[in-house]
Scaffold this motif. Structure first.
Motif, PDB file in Angstrom:
ATOM      1  N   ASN A  17      52.223  30.183  34.803  1.00 38.06           N
ATOM      2  CA  ASN A  17      52.368  30.628  36.134  1.00 38.06           C
ATOM      3  C   ASN A  17      53.092  31.784  36.583  1.00 38.06           C
ATOM      4  O   ASN A  17      54.004  31.920  37.403  1.00 38.06           O
ATOM      5  N   SER A  18      53.232  32.727  35.402  1.00 38.24           N
ATOM      6  CA  SER A  18      53.934  34.168  35.796  1.00 38.24           C
ATOM      7  C   SER A  18      53.226  34.915  36.648  1.00 38.24           C
ATOM      8  O   SER A  18      51.935  35.264  36.382  1.00 38.24           O
ATOM      9  N   HIS A  19      53.808  35.178  37.757  1.00 38.49           N
ATOM     10  CA  HIS A  19      53.223  36.359  38.554  1.00 38.49           C
ATOM     11  C   HIS A  19      52.836  37.701  38.026  1.00 38.49           C
ATOM     12  O   HIS A  19      51.832  38.478  38.447  1.00 38.49           O
ATOM     13  N   SER A  22      49.393  36.930  35.643  1.00 41.98           N
ATOM     14  CA  SER A  22      48.217  36.615  36.360  1.00 41.98           C
ATOM     15  C   SER A  22      47.951  37.288  37.518  1.00 41.98           C
ATOM     16  O   SER A  22      46.781  36.981  38.091  1.00 41.98           O
ATOM     17  N   GLY A  23      48.764  38.072  38.135  1.00 41.17           N
ATOM     18  CA  GLY A  23      48.200  38.960  39.386  1.00 41.17           C
ATOM     19  C   GLY A  23      47.492  40.097  38.967  1.00 41.17           C
ATOM     20  O   GLY A  23      46.703  39.947  38.201  1.00 41.17           O
ATOM     21  N   ASN A  24      47.876  41.288  39.438  1.00 35.00           N
ATOM     22  CA  ASN A  24      47.311  42.548  38.941  1.00 35.00           C
ATOM     23  C   ASN A  24      47.279  42.778  37.703  1.00 35.00           C
ATOM     24  O   ASN A  24      48.314  42.779  37.065  1.00 35.00           O
ATOM     25  N   ARG A  70      46.523  35.587  29.971  1.00 39.47           N
ATOM     26  CA  ARG A  70      46.142  35.292  31.457  1.00 39.47           C
ATOM     27  C   ARG A  70      45.208  34.412  31.635  1.00 39.47           C
ATOM     28  O   ARG A  70      45.023  34.061  32.607  1.00 39.47           O
ATOM     29  N   ASN A  75      47.300  29.425  33.157  1.00 37.62           N
ATOM     30  CA  ASN A  75      46.902  30.775  34.106  1.00 37.62           C
ATOM     31  C   ASN A  75      45.235  30.781  33.998  1.00 37.62           C
ATOM     32  O   ASN A  75      44.713  30.430  33.083  1.00 37.62           O
ATOM     33  N   SER A  77      42.826  33.935  35.360  1.00 37.74           N
ATOM     34  CA  SER A  77      42.898  35.313  35.541  1.00 37.74           C
ATOM     35  C   SER A  77      41.600  36.278  35.248  1.00 37.74           C
ATOM     36  O   SER A  77      41.032  35.774  34.297  1.00 37.74           O
ATOM     37  N   LEU A 105      56.942  44.851  40.237  1.00 38.21           N
ATOM     38  CA  LEU A 105      56.869  44.061  41.440  1.00 38.21           C
ATOM     39  C   LEU A 105      56.128  44.880  42.428  1.00 38.21           C
ATOM     40  O   LEU A 105      55.271  44.620  43.428  1.00 38.21           O
ATOM     41  N   GLU A 108      52.331  44.973  42.142  1.00 39.72           N
ATOM     42  CA  GLU A 108      51.520  44.220  42.563  1.00 39.72           C
ATOM     43  C   GLU A 108      50.953  44.023  43.829  1.00 39.72           C
ATOM     44  O   GLU A 108      49.742  43.332  44.193  1.00 39.72           O
ATOM     45  N   LYS A 109      51.287  44.858  44.683  1.00 40.50           N
ATOM     46  CA  LYS A 109      50.756  44.915  45.989  1.00 40.50           C
ATOM     47  C   LYS A 109      49.619  45.785  45.960  1.00 40.50           C
ATOM     48  O   LYS A 109      49.172  46.647  45.345  1.00 40.50           O
TER      49      LYS A 109
END
Length: 109
Positions: A17-19, A22-24, A70, A75, A77, A105, A108-109
């Protein structure tokens, strides 16, 4: 396969569950290529270690490792293709320092 879930690895933050994982997809890709330095706080635990860079690995190997991470540990992704590894490596080729969490961080946006 080795199940890392049962190992007591308190020196490094959990991948589950690490952003950052698993995010961008650019974020974990840049971590693998250039490394990362702490501090990182997860679940009230301060991790202040350094992850070395692995930019000398073949792009296909980097993609395989990231796709495993991922999509393991709970996770789910999108898949990273080796061509994305190459593109990111070319874009960041001049970087000599590991990333910090605050830098990542903003990506990530």
């Amino acid at each position: 396969l080795l199940n890392f879930q049962y190992l007591n690895l308190k020196s490094y933050p959990p991948l589950k569950n690490s952003h950052l994982i698993s995010g961008n997809f650019q974020v974990p890709l840049k971590i693998i290529l250039h490394g990362m330095k702490g501090p990182i706080i997860r679940e009230s635990i301060n991790y202040n270690n350094m992850m070395p860079r692995f930019k000398s690995l073949p792009p296909q190997d980097i993609a395989h490792v990231l796709n495993y991470i991922r999509n393991a540990f709970g996770n789910k992704s999108e898949i990273i293709h080796p061509v994305e590894v190459i593109k990111t490596h070319v874009k960041t080729i001049k970087r000599n320092l590991p990333y910090t969490e605050s830098e990542l961080l903003t990506m990530e946006k």
